[in-house]
Enzyme design. Structure first.
Site, PDB file in Angstrom:
ATOM      1  N   LYS A  61     -90.941 -74.922 -68.289  1.00 17.95           N
ATOM      2  CA  LYS A  61     -89.612 -74.975 -68.716  1.00 17.95           C
ATOM      3  C   LYS A  61     -88.643 -75.795 -67.500  1.00 17.95           C
ATOM      4  O   LYS A  61     -89.156 -75.885 -66.543  1.00 17.95           O
ATOM      5  CB  LYS A  61     -88.973 -73.754 -68.843  1.00 17.95           C
ATOM      6  N   ARG A  62     -87.411 -76.014 -67.838  1.00 14.35           N
ATOM      7  CA  ARG A  62     -86.516 -76.717 -66.697  1.00 14.35           C
ATOM      8  C   ARG A  62     -86.593 -75.488 -65.466  1.00 14.35           C
ATOM      9  O   ARG A  62     -86.821 -74.209 -65.662  1.00 14.35           O
ATOM     10  CB  ARG A  62     -85.188 -76.688 -67.131  1.00 14.35           C
ATOM     11  N   LYS A  67     -92.943 -71.573 -79.430  1.00 12.94           N
ATOM     12  CA  LYS A  67     -94.157 -72.524 -79.501  1.00 12.94           C
ATOM     13  C   LYS A  67     -95.390 -71.841 -79.207  1.00 12.94           C
ATOM     14  O   LYS A  67     -96.535 -71.730 -79.968  1.00 12.94           O
ATOM     15  CB  LYS A  67     -94.022 -73.662 -78.532  1.00 12.94           C
ATOM     16  N   HIS A 127     -74.666 -73.709 -77.008  1.00 16.55           N
ATOM     17  CA  HIS A 127     -76.284 -73.270 -76.411  1.00 16.55           C
ATOM     18  C   HIS A 127     -76.065 -72.571 -75.171  1.00 16.55           C
ATOM     19  O   HIS A 127     -77.474 -72.538 -74.173  1.00 16.55           O
ATOM     20  CB  HIS A 127     -77.016 -74.683 -76.263  1.00 16.55           C
ATOM     21  N   LYS A 157     -83.888 -68.441 -64.972  1.00 12.39           N
ATOM     22  CA  LYS A 157     -85.215 -68.362 -65.839  1.00 12.39           C
ATOM     23  C   LYS A 157     -86.252 -67.683 -64.854  1.00 12.39           C
ATOM     24  O   LYS A 157     -87.358 -67.163 -65.536  1.00 12.39           O
ATOM     25  CB  LYS A 157     -85.679 -69.776 -66.014  1.00 12.39           C
ATOM     26  N   THR A 182     -87.046 -72.074 -76.619  1.00 16.18           N
ATOM     27  CA  THR A 182     -87.655 -72.385 -77.857  1.00 16.18           C
ATOM     28  C   THR A 182     -89.256 -72.416 -77.374  1.00 16.18           C
ATOM     29  O   THR A 182     -90.041 -72.559 -78.225  1.00 16.18           O
ATOM     30  CB  THR A 182     -87.159 -73.923 -78.194  1.00 16.18           C
TER      31      THR A 182
HETATM   32  C1  26Q Z   1     -73.294 -81.545 -69.468  1.00 17.12           C
HETATM   33  C2  26Q Z   1     -72.277 -82.246 -68.797  1.00 17.12           C
HETATM   34  C3  26Q Z   1     -72.599 -83.046 -67.794  1.00 17.12           C
HETATM   35  C4  26Q Z   1     -74.079 -83.304 -67.629  1.00 17.12           C
HETATM   36  C5  26Q Z   1     -74.865 -82.460 -68.197  1.00 17.12           C
HETATM   37  C6  26Q Z   1     -74.378 -81.493 -69.103  1.00 17.12           C
HETATM   38  C7  26Q Z   1     -75.471 -80.723 -69.800  1.00 17.12           C
HETATM   39  C8  26Q Z   1     -76.700 -81.393 -70.131  1.00 17.12           C
HETATM   40  C9  26Q Z   1     -77.676 -80.673 -70.870  1.00 17.12           C
HETATM   41  C10 26Q Z   1     -75.322 -79.551 -69.985  1.00 17.12           C
HETATM   42  C11 26Q Z   1     -76.413 -78.759 -70.655  1.00 17.12           C
HETATM   43  C12 26Q Z   1     -77.580 -79.543 -71.286  1.00 17.12           C
HETATM   44  C13 26Q Z   1     -78.690 -78.624 -71.795  1.00 17.12           C
HETATM   45  C14 26Q Z   1     -78.497 -77.243 -72.095  1.00 17.12           C
HETATM   46  C15 26Q Z   1     -79.676 -76.679 -72.853  1.00 17.12           C
HETATM   47  O1  26Q Z   1     -80.767 -77.230 -73.201  1.00 17.12           O
HETATM   48  N1  26Q Z   1     -79.527 -75.557 -73.250  1.00 17.12           N
HETATM   49  C16 26Q Z   1     -80.901 -74.731 -73.972  1.00 17.12           C
HETATM   50  O2  26Q Z   1     -80.503 -74.833 -75.493  1.00 17.12           O
HETATM   51  C17 26Q Z   1     -81.836 -74.365 -75.899  1.00 17.12           C
HETATM   52  C18 26Q Z   1     -81.453 -74.751 -77.385  1.00 17.12           C
HETATM   53  O3  26Q Z   1     -80.637 -74.115 -78.111  1.00 17.12           O
HETATM   54  C19 26Q Z   1     -81.854 -73.037 -75.964  1.00 17.12           C
HETATM   55  O4  26Q Z   1     -82.777 -72.530 -76.358  1.00 17.12           O
HETATM   56  C20 26Q Z   1     -81.653 -72.583 -74.373  1.00 17.12           C
HETATM   57  O5  26Q Z   1     -81.714 -71.015 -74.311  1.00 17.12           O
HETATM   58  C21 26Q Z   1     -80.574 -73.270 -73.697  1.00 17.12           C
HETATM   59  O6  26Q Z   1     -80.651 -73.054 -72.237  1.00 17.12           O
END
Ligand code: 26Q
Length: 819
Positions: free
Chosen positions: A548-549, A660, A359, A554, A656
């Site tokens: 978004k985050r 929406k 991702h 972004k 995503t």
């Molecule tokens: C990893 C290790 C330690 C702590 C946290 C994490 C961690 C947690 C969540 C790393 C990444 C995430 C989340 C990533 C994320 O939300 N990515 C998004 O995924 C979406 C679904 O595929 C995409 O549409 C987005 O582009 C992408 O940024």
């Protein structure tokens, strides 16, 4: 539509009975949240038979099942979704009306469980909805965090984090399943044991352990009898009741285990940007992976006996990013140490059973664990990873000859770190990206070496969102219009039906209806703002939304800089002609992400300036809505005119939120990044505002080392003015609050390159694109056509389409019909 089993009478009786027996209350004396719980329990009870039947049938057919392993499931509220999917909207509303209960109050009393950070967690939730709706046997497997993502408060313009105690009023949808509780072991020493046939297997001594106890949540499909399960594991101490019976040594260990258990499922890590090697995070990963795999293999053995060579014909594990990658090693461990299967066979089974979704392209977000932590917490798992690595590197030597540099680059273990992405790729039969462009970048750049040796593993699965929550439920006005115009409700489970609206895009009567719905949604949102925050917004202004985050890539900053630019322009030339705009931002920043938090402060300072300047006279308005979450998104998305998807090209894997908004008839202003590229293909370039550098151009500029933001500053009067506004006291009296952002743009700050995400480089193009947006909006027929075309061409972005592709191409999974 099949007749719902739940009647008005059942609902009324159920609610009254649950209030009486659970709370000793009546409608008149119960609190809103008690009423919500009573309605929820009534609906939950009504699906028990379907849930039981689904499982009985899976058991009977021995059906192949996908296990979607994810550290995050951002489900949003359950009840409204259950009511919609069971076609009970009218019945429940009438029943509650007759009891004198306002359904909206009951729905708004449900906590919105934030068991995820953002896109990846919400994608998992959309996928579960599609899996059930389409009839695919599936489990979501994750952790029952007691605290989800923090609740964001804004104090003095700054983010303040508060704990999200979502379980405090009970958990009516979660069913505790003690019978499936399993022991999970950490630490200790590995011992070799010789078995009867003279082979060695391995076990642990002197380990710490906790119990994993599952809570099952129903995943109710739309218009189907299938009810799949979201299984979230909670941690509990093994010996919770008899602490006093231990001698000294055991006592300390028991207390340690109590604490371990408490911490394990206590809180979601609220960072999605970069990885910090926190031990607890690795423990959480192993905890839910091991519990899931132990249970799945036991069940396989009960159903099919111990011929595990057939495992992948019945079981598929989909790894949601690298977070559950320990699955590869844990599956190996169970096959080797519990079932005594030889290595080569176990490895073949493992590879055929696991599949990995990537991702992210940001290298800071790639998971790498220090060997010291990994081997101490999971000694047997580490042994297995080392052996996987040894064999993989030996293969590399065969393929490439002795090329130490290449091997070091591709190894699973190197530089004292375990690289989870490499383990996931080597241990899976499929590696997928989440949009076409993202997959291309993985193949050509990020994972090029792996694509070279495993081209057959790589594939693209463009994300989607569920049309149930993101249209049918959140936008009833547009839903009725679509049903009326397409002749039926088929679009709810076949979003490609929306293309029937294309011929209506230029029809002025339809345009009036479509824009009428949008206007009503904008009025509803304005009313919500007035009651919730006491602020007024003009529903006739353009609703321009970026939610978004908060991340530098972004580029919320690009939008903020443009607002400052508009403000400057208006101050210099008050007569300038443009349509009034309301900008809405909502975003959580990782608690430790200083720059992101400063950008939140900046947005709030700009809002303060713009909203209170009489010279602006309400023509520009800026809102920062606190605590972005699924339930807030459901209110914002239907009311948007303009959707901001303006990441630096090449950085957003898919996005995503963009989908929406498109489905709900917003027009996108965006870069050629992530799924925006495919949105443009679907809707045509006349109906989307694309601007800025392409991913190739960004890449080329970045490797050239020639990017010179000072030149842009010197040559572009608007940019100079915007940046000066950051530091000249307009936004803060002490002039220094935002100097960091100024410096980051022009000089680089804290070791980073100047303007890492090319905000200034894309500024002029963005400004132009926004002028085009303004022009288009001033032509109501043109805008209406664009908005309609966005809805009409959004069929591809249903998660039903995505899930069918996963099922056909990765899992080879067949849908079943529950009787
Ligand atoms: C990893 C290790 C330690 C702590 C946290 C994490 C961690 C947690 C969540 C790393 C990444 C995430 C989340 C990533 C994320 O939300 N990515 C998004 O995924 C979406 C679904 O595929 C995409 O549409 C987005 O582009 C992408 O940024």
């Amino acid at each position: 539509m099949p007749k719902a089993t739940l009647t008005k009478k059942h609902i009324k009786e159920g609610v009254i009975e649950h209030l009486r027996t659970t709370y000793r209350k009546t409608i008149a004396t119960a609190s809103n949240s008690q009423i919500y719980n009573a309605v929820a329990m009534t609906i939950r009870d009504s699906i028990s038979d379907n849930w039981i039947n689904t499982h009985a049938q899976l058991e009977q057919d021995g059906a192949k099942t996908v296990y979607y392993l994810s550290m995050e499931f951002l489900m949003g509220r359950f009840m409204g979704n259950a009511i919609l999917n069971l076609s009970l909207t009218e019945t429940v509303k009438e029943a509650l009306d007759e009891l004198g209960v306002d359904i909206n109050l009951a729905e708004e009393s449900e906590p919105d469980p934030g068991l995820g950070n953002g896109g990846l967690g919400r994608l998992a939730a959309c996928f579960l909805d599609s899996l059930s709706t389409l009839g695919y046997p599936a489990y979501g497997c994750g952790i029952r965090y007691h605290f989800g993502i923090f609740e964001q408060h804004i104090e003095n313009g700054r983010q303040v984090e508060k704990p999200d105690d979502w379980l405090k009023h009970g958990d009516p949808w979660g069913i505790r399943r003690d019978e499936y509780a399993r022991e999970i072991k950490f630490g200790g020493r590995v011992v070799a044991i010789k078995n009867d046939s003279g082979d060695y297997h391995f076990d642990l001594e002197d380990y710490q352990s906790v119990m994993a106890v599952p809570y099952d949540y129903p995943v109710i499909g739309y218009n189907t009898k299938m009810v799949n399960t979201l299984r979230l594991w909670d941690a509990e101490p093994l010996n919770r009741f008899d602490l006093q019976s231990f001698n000294q040594g055991q006592y300390e260990r028991a207390v340690g285990e109590q604490n371990l258990a408490k911490s394990l499922s206590s809180v979601l890590y609220p960072a999605d940007d970069h990885v910090s090697g926190k031990e607890l995070r690795l423990r959480q990963q192993y905890f839910f992976v091991s519990a899931t795999i132990q249970r799945v293999l036991e069940q396989f053995e009960q159903r099919h006996g111990n011929d595990f060579s057939k495992l992948s014909d019945y079981v598929q594990f989909q790894l949601n990013d690298t977070h559950p990658t320990l699955s590869v090693a844990e599956l190996m461990r169970v096959l080797l140490d519990v079932y005594y299967i030889p290595w080569d066979e176990a490895w073949e089974i493992t590879r055929k059973t696991c599949a990995y979704t990537n991702h992210t392209i940001l290298s800071e977000a790639l998971e790498k664990w220090p060997v010291e932590i990994f081997s101490r917490l999971l000694p047997r798992i580490y042994m297995i990873v080392e052996e996987v690595n040894r064999r993989f590197c030996a293969n590399l030597v065969e393929w490439y000859g002795n090329d130490p540099e290449k091997i070091r680059k591709m190894a699973i273990c190197a530089d004292g770190l375990v690289r989870m992405a490499h383990l996931a790729i080597v241990g899976s039969h499929s590696v997928n990206g989440v949009a076409e462009i993202h997959t291309d970048i993985l193949k050509k750049i990020e994972l090029k070496d792996f694509y070279e040796i495993y081209p057959e593993k790589f594939n693209a699965k463009t994300n989607g969102v569920t049309p149930r929550r993101w249209l049918a439920k959140c936008n009833p006005g547009l839903s009725s219009l679509i049903t009326k115009s397409t002749g039926n409700e088929k679009w709810i489970s076949d979003l490609s039906q929306l293309s029937k609206l294309k011929p209506l895009a230029s029809d002025s009567a339809f345009q009036a209806e479509f824009m009428g719905v949008k206007h009503n949604n904008k009025v509803a949102l304005s009313n919500y703002f007035r009651s919730e925050y006491g602020i007024g917004v003009d529903p006739d202004s353009i609703f321009d939304i970026q939610v978004k985050r908060l991340h530098e890539y972004k580029r919320q900053l690009l939008c903020v800089f443009h607002i400052i630019d508009m403000y400057n322009m208006l101050k210099m030339n008050p007569g300038v002609d443009f349509w009034p705009r309301t900008y809405m931002f909502s975003a959580k920043a990782a608690a430790s992400y200083h720059r992101a938090k400063l950008i939140i402060k900046l947005i709030n300072s700009v809002a303060e300036l713009v909203n209170n300047d009489p010279a602006i006279d309400g023509r520009l308005k800026v809102l920062f809505l606190p605590n972005y979450r699924v339930s807030l998104a459901e209110k914002l998305v239907p009311a948007a005119d303009v959707s901001e998807q303006i990441s630096t090209a090449g950085k957003e894997a898919s996005g995503t939120g963009n989908m929406k908004f498109m489905i709900n008839g917003a027009v996108t202003i965006g870069t050629l990044d992530g799924a925006n590229v495919e949105m443009q293909e679907e809707v045509g370039s006349d109906n989307i505002f694309i601007f800025g550098m392409t991913a190739e151009q960004v890449h080329a500029l970045s490797v050239s080392g020639n990017y010179a933001p000072w030149d842009l500053y010197n040559m572009d009067f608007n940019i100079r003015n915007v940046l000066t506004t950051l530091i000249n006291g307009t936004l803060d009296p002490d002039h220094n609050l935002f100097r960091e952002i100024y410096d980051a743009m022009l000089n680089g700050y804290g070791g980073a390159r100047a303007d890492e995400y090319y905000v200034l480089q894309d500024f002029a193009a963005y400004k132009k694109a926004q002028e085009q947006v303004d022009l288009a909006y001033k032509d109501p027929a043109r805008w209406a056509k664009m908005a309609i075309m966005n809805t009409a061409c959004s069929g591809k972005f249903s998660s039903d389409r995505t899930i069918k592709e996963y099922a056909d191409e990765i899992w080879k999974l067949k849908a079943i019909k529950v009787k």
